[in-house]
Write an enzyme that holds these catalytic residues in place. Structure first.
Site, PDB file in Angstrom:
ATOM      1  N   TYR A  15     -18.714  16.284 -13.382  1.00  0.00           N
ATOM      2  CA  TYR A  15     -18.942  15.007 -13.481  1.00  0.00           C
ATOM      3  C   TYR A  15     -19.871  14.616 -12.376  1.00  0.00           C
ATOM      4  O   TYR A  15     -19.522  15.271 -11.175  1.00  0.00           O
ATOM      5  CB  TYR A  15     -17.334  14.194 -13.369  1.00  0.00           C
ATOM      6  CG  TYR A  15     -17.783  12.824 -13.198  1.00  0.00           C
ATOM      7  CD1 TYR A  15     -18.104  12.051 -14.257  1.00  0.00           C
ATOM      8  CD2 TYR A  15     -17.437  12.244 -12.025  1.00  0.00           C
ATOM      9  CE1 TYR A  15     -18.208  10.839 -14.131  1.00  0.00           C
ATOM     10  CE2 TYR A  15     -17.424  10.645 -11.998  1.00  0.00           C
ATOM     11  CZ  TYR A  15     -17.765  10.037 -13.030  1.00  0.00           C
ATOM     12  OH  TYR A  15     -18.153   8.723 -12.935  1.00  0.00           O
ATOM     13  N   ARG A  52       0.822  -1.316  -0.111  1.00  0.00           N
ATOM     14  CA  ARG A  52       0.017  -0.042   0.035  1.00  0.00           C
ATOM     15  C   ARG A  52       0.949   1.229   0.111  1.00  0.00           C
ATOM     16  O   ARG A  52       0.444   2.257  -0.525  1.00  0.00           O
ATOM     17  CB  ARG A  52      -1.112  -0.131   1.159  1.00  0.00           C
ATOM     18  CG  ARG A  52      -1.536   1.333   1.423  1.00  0.00           C
ATOM     19  CD  ARG A  52      -2.882   1.102   2.252  1.00  0.00           C
ATOM     20  NE  ARG A  52      -2.959   0.184   3.481  1.00  0.00           N
ATOM     21  CZ  ARG A  52      -2.238   0.491   4.492  1.00  0.00           C
ATOM     22  NH1 ARG A  52      -1.593   1.535   4.597  1.00  0.00           N
ATOM     23  NH2 ARG A  52      -2.114  -0.611   5.627  1.00  0.00           N
ATOM     24  N   ASP A  58      -9.630  19.425 -13.156  1.00  0.00           N
ATOM     25  CA  ASP A  58      -9.854  18.199 -13.563  1.00  0.00           C
ATOM     26  C   ASP A  58      -9.589  18.127 -14.929  1.00  0.00           C
ATOM     27  O   ASP A  58     -10.365  18.577 -15.754  1.00  0.00           O
ATOM     28  CB  ASP A  58     -11.427  17.672 -13.375  1.00  0.00           C
ATOM     29  CG  ASP A  58     -11.523  16.514 -13.688  1.00  0.00           C
ATOM     30  OD1 ASP A  58     -11.038  15.859 -14.456  1.00  0.00           O
ATOM     31  OD2 ASP A  58     -12.665  15.585 -12.782  1.00  0.00           O
ATOM     32  N   LYS A  74      -9.998   6.773 -18.295  1.00  0.00           N
ATOM     33  CA  LYS A  74     -10.417   7.744 -19.480  1.00  0.00           C
ATOM     34  C   LYS A  74      -9.302   7.726 -20.507  1.00  0.00           C
ATOM     35  O   LYS A  74      -8.743   6.675 -20.796  1.00  0.00           O
ATOM     36  CB  LYS A  74     -11.188   8.900 -19.202  1.00  0.00           C
ATOM     37  CG  LYS A  74     -12.010   8.962 -18.069  1.00  0.00           C
ATOM     38  CD  LYS A  74     -13.279   8.012 -18.142  1.00  0.00           C
ATOM     39  CE  LYS A  74     -14.014   7.827 -16.995  1.00  0.00           C
ATOM     40  NZ  LYS A  74     -14.687   9.155 -16.228  1.00  0.00           N
TER      41      LYS A  74
HETATM   42  C1  LIG Z   1     -15.091   9.481 -14.676  1.00  0.00           C
HETATM   43  C2  LIG Z   1     -14.683  10.859 -14.414  1.00  0.00           C
HETATM   44  C3  LIG Z   1     -14.410  10.932 -12.873  1.00  0.00           C
HETATM   45  C4  LIG Z   1     -14.256   9.769 -12.133  1.00  0.00           C
HETATM   46  O1  LIG Z   1     -13.472   8.903 -12.396  1.00  0.00           O
HETATM   47  P1  LIG Z   1     -13.437   7.328 -11.895  1.00  0.00           P
HETATM   48  O2  LIG Z   1     -12.156   6.809 -12.458  1.00  0.00           O
HETATM   49  O3  LIG Z   1     -14.853   7.049 -12.680  1.00  0.00           O
HETATM   50  O4  LIG Z   1     -13.624   7.315 -10.457  1.00  0.00           O
HETATM   51  C5  LIG Z   1     -13.940  12.403 -12.591  1.00  0.00           C
HETATM   52  N1  LIG Z   1     -13.928  13.483 -13.607  1.00  0.00           N
HETATM   53  C6  LIG Z   1     -14.159  13.258 -14.896  1.00  0.00           C
HETATM   54  C7  LIG Z   1     -14.233  14.516 -15.571  1.00  0.00           C
HETATM   55  C8  LIG Z   1     -14.370  11.963 -15.227  1.00  0.00           C
HETATM   56  O5  LIG Z   1     -14.813  11.751 -16.706  1.00  0.00           O
END
Ligand SMILES: *Cc1c(COP(=O)(O)O)cnc(C)c1O
Length: 378
Positions: free
Chosen positions: A98, A46, A170, A195
């Site tokens: 999101y 961890r 983000d 993503k």
């Molecule tokens: C998918 C997403 C998240 C969250 O991420 P996870 O990997 O699904 O927990 C946060 N911000 C944006 C813009 C996203 O598309």
């Protein structure tokens, strides 16, 4: 080195034991120690893992930060970021966001005493007014999800900095290939590496990047203390995926523009949301601060029925949540990714039941257009 070379090489020195070109998957929970209190820098999985470290170093370099801290999901990254705050602290956040980020603000951290104000962060005056003495973070999603609203990062970071507030961006939608928020003055960058960074729809991950030593140390502490760490295999998949990030983003960008143009010319589409269209309200800001528009495109079909007909008629665009993978997806945000946002809040933003969001993949653009022609005719 340029970004496309760094994506292949950063953080990935050949394995010292064998010279293996591909960073090994260190699938281990613990490490033998040489003596009491004497070890090789690795004590417990961890806390430290070499595959994870390679992944973190690579993303830190791509975003131009000095530290990256990886998590088991984008939401685990957001959660650890918010765990740096205390009851009574305040966050100003983009109001088009999101759905999961909104949910963790409202249903996890607000009950613990965190206050959050949502504003349209494309309006820097509104952001300035929302800041308070206990505002700790300005949390910006740009382009936003799902309405593709673009916020001016240099202006916002300047305002926040002058008030002692850290800006966190983000950057999931554009990746460091098209947008590098730390260079615009942001204090930290966040990704759902699920993503575009990984890009192959085969793992879940998140990562935070910063050059702020104090913030980096706190986040690193929380990664271990709260324990939302990614496993070594997921780090390895992400490392393999990110090598082609520059190639993939170029294709997502080309295809995204083709699809956005198709939608904007289609009589059944009421409105298209894509920063690369010259009539997008923040087209100029977007041109200034990003080097591409990416593959996320949204459009308003006017009604749930019209949206459903398209979403259920495509053959190549798969109806699914998520985005940023090589394969094209279509999603109905109101019932899928953004179902946790109350309808009145959504509709006030112009985000109704007719909204469709496309994650345009890297397939041949003619095949994608054929698919949409068919679906829109259905
Ligand atoms: C998918 C997403 C998240 C969250 O991420 P996870 O990997 O699904 O927990 C946060 N911000 C944006 C813009 C996203 O598309």
């Amino acid at each position: 080195m340029k970004l496309d070379s760094l994506a292949v090489h950063a953080g990935q020195k050949p394995d010292p034991l064998t010279g293996a070109v591909s960073t090994p998957v260190y699938q281990t929970s613990t490490y033998v120690q040489d003596g009491v209190g004497r070890h090789k820098g690795y004590e417990y999985g961890r806390t430290q893992n070499p595959t994870r470290e390679a992944w973190e170093s690579c993303v830190a370099v791509l975003e131009g930060g000095s530290h990256a801290v990886a998590f088991a999901s984008g939401m685990a990254a957001v959660t650890s970021l918010l765990q740096t705050l205390s009851s009574g602290d305040h966050v100003v956040s983009s109001d088009d966001l999101y759905g999961g980020t909104y949910r963790v603000f409202e249903q996890v951290f607000r009950p613990l005493g965190l206050d959050v104000t949502y504003v349209d962060t494309s309006d820097s005056g509104a952001v300035e007014k929302a800041l308070r003495p206990r505002t700790r973070y300005l949390f910006v999603e740009t382009p936003s999800n799902p309405l593709m609203i673009v916020s001016d990062l240099e202006t916002l970071c300047g305002i926040a900095k002058s008030r002692g507030v850290r800006t966190v961006v983000d950057n999931t939608f554009l990746s460091p290939i098209f947008q590098r928020p730390l260079e615009r003055g942001a204090d930290a960058v966040l990704h759902s590496s699920t993503k575009y960074l990984n890009g192959h729809s085969d793992m879940i991950g998140g990562i935070l990047v910063t050059s702020d030593e104090e913030l980096a140390q706190r986040i690193r502490f929380l990664q271990n203390a709260s324990g939302g760490v990614p496993g070594p295999w997921d780090c390895w998949l992400a490392l393999r995926g990110v090598k082609t990030l520059a190639l993939r983003m170029a294709r997502h960008n080309d295809n995204g523009q083709r699809i956005a143009r198709f939608l904007s010319e289609h009589p059944r589409v009421q409105r298209v949301f894509y920063p690369g269209l010259p009539d997008h309200p923040q087209y100029d800001v977007s041109r200034r601060q990003t080097s591409g528009w990416g593959g996320m495109v949204a459009c308003d079909m006017g009604s749930l029925d019209a949206a459903r007909r398209v979403a259920e008629s495509t053959r190549l665009f798969a109806l699914a949540e998520s985005l940023g993978g090589v394969e094209s997806l279509v999603c109905h945000p109101a019932t899928m990714t953004h179902a946790s946002i109350p309808r009145p809040i959504r509709e006030a933003k112009g985000f109704g039941d007719g909204l469709l969001r496309f994650s345009v993949g890297i397939e041949d653009p003619e095949d994608l257009l054929d698919d949409l022609h068919g679906a829109f005719g259905a």
